[in-house]
Design an enzyme around this catalytic site. Sequence first.
Site, PDB file in Angstrom:
ATOM      1  N   GLU A  22       0.836  -1.198   0.000  1.00 21.86           N
ATOM      2  CA  GLU A  22       0.000   0.000   0.000  1.00 21.86           C
ATOM      3  C   GLU A  22       0.874   1.252   0.000  1.00 21.86           C
ATOM      4  OE1 GLU A  22      -4.034  -0.670   2.308  1.00 21.86           O
ATOM      5  OE2 GLU A  22      -2.320  -1.214   3.578  1.00 21.86           O
ATOM      6  N   LYS A  99     -12.003   3.676   1.281  1.00 21.18           N
ATOM      7  CA  LYS A  99     -10.829   2.960   0.776  1.00 21.18           C
ATOM      8  C   LYS A  99     -11.335   1.757  -0.025  1.00 21.18           C
ATOM      9  CE  LYS A  99      -6.377   1.190   2.449  1.00 21.18           C
ATOM     10  NZ  LYS A  99      -5.555   0.953   3.643  1.00 21.18           N
TER      11      LYS A  99
END
Length: 118
Positions: A22, A99
């Site tokens: 990420e 997200k």
Amino acid sequence: MTDRILLRGLRAFGYHGVLPHERAEGQEFIVDIEVTTNFDTCAASDEVADTVNYADLAQIAHDAIVGPAFNLIEKLADVIATNCLQIAGVSKVCVTVHKPSAPIQVSFDDVSVVRCLP
């Protein structure tokens, strides 16, 4: 006060998350902002200087998403909310950070957190 300004679906690319991929690859985040304010003055004057400028809210969210990375989207939401609350005329703010590409191993549509201040 019950007057509100809503900003929905602001999208920007950031590197927030706890997993190494990420932080390295990044992903899109989506932010919704709701501020409580009072429209009495701006409704009478019809002047942008007398209201909360939604372009300022958008810039705050964008800058936080593309800025330094956080481990948690809860922190991202808090930073955005705290900065929005500094704008004159904002009495309350709720920020939702979505997200949609969260690293979850099952099918899902969205993951989001909501931070409301004060």
